[in-house]
Design a protein around this motif. Structure first.
Motif, PDB file in Angstrom:
ATOM      1  N   MET A   1       4.025   9.645   1.445  1.00  0.00           N
ATOM      2  CA  MET A   1       4.179   9.131   2.796  1.00  0.00           C
ATOM      3  C   MET A   1       5.632   8.764   3.105  1.00  0.00           C
ATOM      4  SD  MET A   1       2.186   8.965   5.216  1.00  0.00           S
ATOM      5  CE  MET A   1       1.344   8.107   6.457  1.00  0.00           C
ATOM      6  N   ASN A   2       6.413   8.478   2.042  1.00  0.00           N
ATOM      7  CA  ASN A   2       7.825   8.153   2.253  1.00  0.00           C
ATOM      8  C   ASN A   2       8.579   9.286   2.919  1.00  0.00           C
ATOM      9  OD1 ASN A   2       7.708   5.600   1.239  1.00  0.00           O
ATOM     10  ND2 ASN A   2       8.540   6.104  -0.759  1.00  0.00           N
ATOM     11  N   TYR A   3       8.146  10.512   2.671  1.00  0.00           N
ATOM     12  CA  TYR A   3       8.870  11.648   3.238  1.00  0.00           C
ATOM     13  C   TYR A   3       8.753  11.658   4.764  1.00  0.00           C
ATOM     14  CZ  TYR A   3       4.443  14.212   3.636  1.00  0.00           C
ATOM     15  OH  TYR A   3       3.181  14.601   3.974  1.00  0.00           O
ATOM     16  N   LEU A   4       7.592  11.276   5.308  1.00  0.00           N
ATOM     17  CA  LEU A   4       7.445  11.220   6.769  1.00  0.00           C
ATOM     18  C   LEU A   4       8.285  10.102   7.373  1.00  0.00           C
ATOM     19  CD1 LEU A   4       3.622  11.866   7.283  1.00  0.00           C
ATOM     20  CD2 LEU A   4       5.521  13.418   7.749  1.00  0.00           C
ATOM     21  N   LEU A   5       8.299   8.960   6.721  1.00  0.00           N
ATOM     22  CA  LEU A   5       9.122   7.843   7.192  1.00  0.00           C
ATOM     23  C   LEU A   5      10.602   8.221   7.146  1.00  0.00           C
ATOM     24  CD1 LEU A   5       9.395   4.936   8.163  1.00  0.00           C
ATOM     25  CD2 LEU A   5       9.288   4.202   5.765  1.00  0.00           C
ATOM     26  N   THR A   6      11.003   8.866   6.066  1.00  0.00           N
ATOM     27  CA  THR A   6      12.393   9.301   5.938  1.00  0.00           C
ATOM     28  C   THR A   6      12.781  10.244   7.064  1.00  0.00           C
ATOM     29  OG1 THR A   6      12.330   9.062   3.533  1.00  0.00           O
ATOM     30  CG2 THR A   6      14.028  10.513   4.439  1.00  0.00           C
ATOM     31  N   ILE A   7      11.964  11.247   7.304  1.00  0.00           N
ATOM     32  CA  ILE A   7      12.266  12.219   8.365  1.00  0.00           C
ATOM     33  C   ILE A   7      12.262  11.550   9.730  1.00  0.00           C
ATOM     34  CG2 ILE A   7      11.383  14.277   9.534  1.00  0.00           C
ATOM     35  CD1 ILE A   7      10.534  15.253   6.688  1.00  0.00           C
ATOM     36  N   GLY A   8      11.311  10.665   9.987  1.00  0.00           N
ATOM     37  CA  GLY A   8      11.283   9.942  11.270  1.00  0.00           C
ATOM     38  C   GLY A   8      12.523   9.095  11.487  1.00  0.00           C
ATOM     39  N   LEU A   9      12.949   8.391  10.441  1.00  0.00           N
ATOM     40  CA  LEU A   9      14.167   7.581  10.546  1.00  0.00           C
ATOM     41  C   LEU A   9      15.393   8.460  10.761  1.00  0.00           C
ATOM     42  CD1 LEU A   9      13.470   4.957   7.734  1.00  0.00           C
ATOM     43  CD2 LEU A   9      13.611   4.487  10.194  1.00  0.00           C
ATOM     44  N   LEU A  10      15.434   9.620  10.104  1.00  0.00           N
ATOM     45  CA  LEU A  10      16.558  10.534  10.303  1.00  0.00           C
ATOM     46  C   LEU A  10      16.594  11.083  11.727  1.00  0.00           C
ATOM     47  CD1 LEU A  10      16.577  12.484   6.924  1.00  0.00           C
ATOM     48  CD2 LEU A  10      18.280  10.840   7.733  1.00  0.00           C
ATOM     49  N   VAL A  11      15.448  11.353  12.301  1.00  0.00           N
ATOM     50  CA  VAL A  11      15.407  11.815  13.692  1.00  0.00           C
ATOM     51  C   VAL A  11      15.953  10.719  14.611  1.00  0.00           C
ATOM     52  CG1 VAL A  11      13.880  12.439  15.610  1.00  0.00           C
ATOM     53  CG2 VAL A  11      13.546  13.495  13.363  1.00  0.00           C
ATOM     54  N   CYS A  12      15.485   9.482  14.436  1.00  0.00           N
ATOM     55  CA  CYS A  12      15.989   8.369  15.256  1.00  0.00           C
ATOM     56  C   CYS A  12      17.493   8.203  15.072  1.00  0.00           C
ATOM     57  CB  CYS A  12      15.270   7.074  14.884  1.00  0.00           C
ATOM     58  SG  CYS A  12      13.537   7.036  15.335  1.00  0.00           S
ATOM     59  N   SER A  13      17.932   8.251  13.838  1.00  0.00           N
ATOM     60  CA  SER A  13      19.356   8.125  13.538  1.00  0.00           C
ATOM     61  C   SER A  13      20.173   9.177  14.275  1.00  0.00           C
ATOM     62  CB  SER A  13      19.563   8.256  12.030  1.00  0.00           C
ATOM     63  OG  SER A  13      20.909   8.448  11.719  1.00  0.00           O
ATOM     64  N   ASN A  14      19.699  10.405  14.245  1.00  0.00           N
ATOM     65  CA  ASN A  14      20.449  11.497  14.855  1.00  0.00           C
ATOM     66  C   ASN A  14      20.447  11.443  16.370  1.00  0.00           C
ATOM     67  OD1 ASN A  14      21.681  13.608  12.950  1.00  0.00           O
ATOM     68  ND2 ASN A  14      19.824  12.915  11.933  1.00  0.00           N
ATOM     69  N   ILE A  15      19.425  10.887  16.964  1.00  0.00           N
ATOM     70  CA  ILE A  15      19.433  10.694  18.411  1.00  0.00           C
ATOM     71  C   ILE A  15      20.581   9.767  18.792  1.00  0.00           C
ATOM     72  CG2 ILE A  15      18.171   9.660  20.348  1.00  0.00           C
ATOM     73  CD1 ILE A  15      15.595  10.802  18.984  1.00  0.00           C
ATOM     74  N   PHE A  16      20.710   8.667  18.071  1.00  0.00           N
ATOM     75  CA  PHE A  16      21.825   7.745  18.333  1.00  0.00           C
ATOM     76  C   PHE A  16      23.164   8.396  18.021  1.00  0.00           C
ATOM     77  CE2 PHE A  16      18.492   4.500  18.218  1.00  0.00           C
ATOM     78  CZ  PHE A  16      18.865   3.723  19.300  1.00  0.00           C
ATOM     79  N   MET A  17      23.233   9.146  16.918  1.00  0.00           N
ATOM     80  CA  MET A  17      24.489   9.779  16.526  1.00  0.00           C
ATOM     81  C   MET A  17      24.969  10.768  17.583  1.00  0.00           C
ATOM     82  SD  MET A  17      25.377  12.195  13.277  1.00  0.00           S
ATOM     83  CE  MET A  17      24.489  13.573  13.976  1.00  0.00           C
ATOM     84  N   ILE A  18      24.068  11.638  18.029  1.00  0.00           N
ATOM     85  CA  ILE A  18      24.452  12.638  19.029  1.00  0.00           C
ATOM     86  C   ILE A  18      24.893  11.951  20.315  1.00  0.00           C
ATOM     87  CG2 ILE A  18      23.569  14.500  20.506  1.00  0.00           C
ATOM     88  CD1 ILE A  18      24.142  15.357  17.574  1.00  0.00           C
ATOM     89  N   PHE A  19      24.187  10.899  20.696  1.00  0.00           N
ATOM     90  CA  PHE A  19      24.587  10.185  21.912  1.00  0.00           C
ATOM     91  C   PHE A  19      25.937   9.508  21.734  1.00  0.00           C
ATOM     92  CE2 PHE A  19      24.405   6.891  25.194  1.00  0.00           C
ATOM     93  CZ  PHE A  19      24.189   7.707  26.287  1.00  0.00           C
ATOM     94  N   ALA A  20      26.191   8.946  20.559  1.00  0.00           N
ATOM     95  CA  ALA A  20      27.488   8.300  20.309  1.00  0.00           C
ATOM     96  C   ALA A  20      28.616   9.324  20.315  1.00  0.00           C
ATOM     97  CB  ALA A  20      27.463   7.565  18.970  1.00  0.00           C
ATOM     98  N   TRP A  21      28.381  10.503  19.753  1.00  0.00           N
ATOM     99  CA  TRP A  21      29.424  11.518  19.649  1.00  0.00           C
ATOM    100  C   TRP A  21      29.663  12.244  20.960  1.00  0.00           C
ATOM    101  CZ3 TRP A  21      28.707  14.676  14.501  1.00  0.00           C
ATOM    102  CH2 TRP A  21      28.914  13.830  13.421  1.00  0.00           C
ATOM    103  N   TYR A  22      28.589  12.537  21.711  1.00  0.00           N
ATOM    104  CA  TYR A  22      28.720  13.407  22.885  1.00  0.00           C
ATOM    105  C   TYR A  22      28.266  12.770  24.195  1.00  0.00           C
ATOM    106  CZ  TYR A  22      29.247  16.775  19.148  1.00  0.00           C
ATOM    107  OH  TYR A  22      29.680  17.423  18.025  1.00  0.00           O
TER     108      TYR A  22
END
Length: 121
Positions: A1-22
């Motif tokens: 189940m950790n793999y789903l949590l990891t992927i979900g957190l990475l998706v959230c992280s990248n939403i913020f990252m893309i918004f911060a960068w662009y």
């Protein structure tokens, strides 16, 4: 189940990252942000990036096999890069109406192949 949590957190992280960068590029079109000096835009983006780290660091800690997670360090990096590109394509398509071209699709096919080979061994 950790793999789903990891992927979900990475998706959230990248939403913020893309918004911060662009995101500041889009916001500057019709906003108070266009009046800020470059340093102000950097601080604005850095504040958004703080939330990226609030998701990225736990994702890596939870997902890393050295901490009992499901992924090696290399696998975590490849997952993060693929998620970044998917989030970026959605963001650029919505915010900037950037069309997805054939060379982009070919590049994504190669990324999928990279994921396959990274996870294969």
């Amino acid at each position: 189940m950790n793999y789903l949590l990891t992927i979900g957190l990475l998706v959230c992280s990248n939403i913020f990252m893309i918004f911060a960068w662009y995101g500041h590029l889009k916001l500057a079109e019709n906003s108070w942000l266009s009046k800020l000096p470059l340093f102000g835009v950097i601080v604005f983006s850095w504040l958004i990036a703080f939330f990226e780290y609030c998701f990225q660091v736990p994702a890596n800690r939870i997902g890393f096999d050295g901490n009992g997670g499901a992924f090696s360090l290399v696998q975590l990096k490849v997952i993060q890069e693929v998620i970044t590109l998917v989030v970026f394509v959605v963001f650029s398509s919505v915010a900037f109406q950037t069309p997805l071209k054939m060379n982009h699709l070919v590049g994504f096919v190669f990324l999928v192949l990279a994921v396959y080979f990274i996870f294969r061994g």
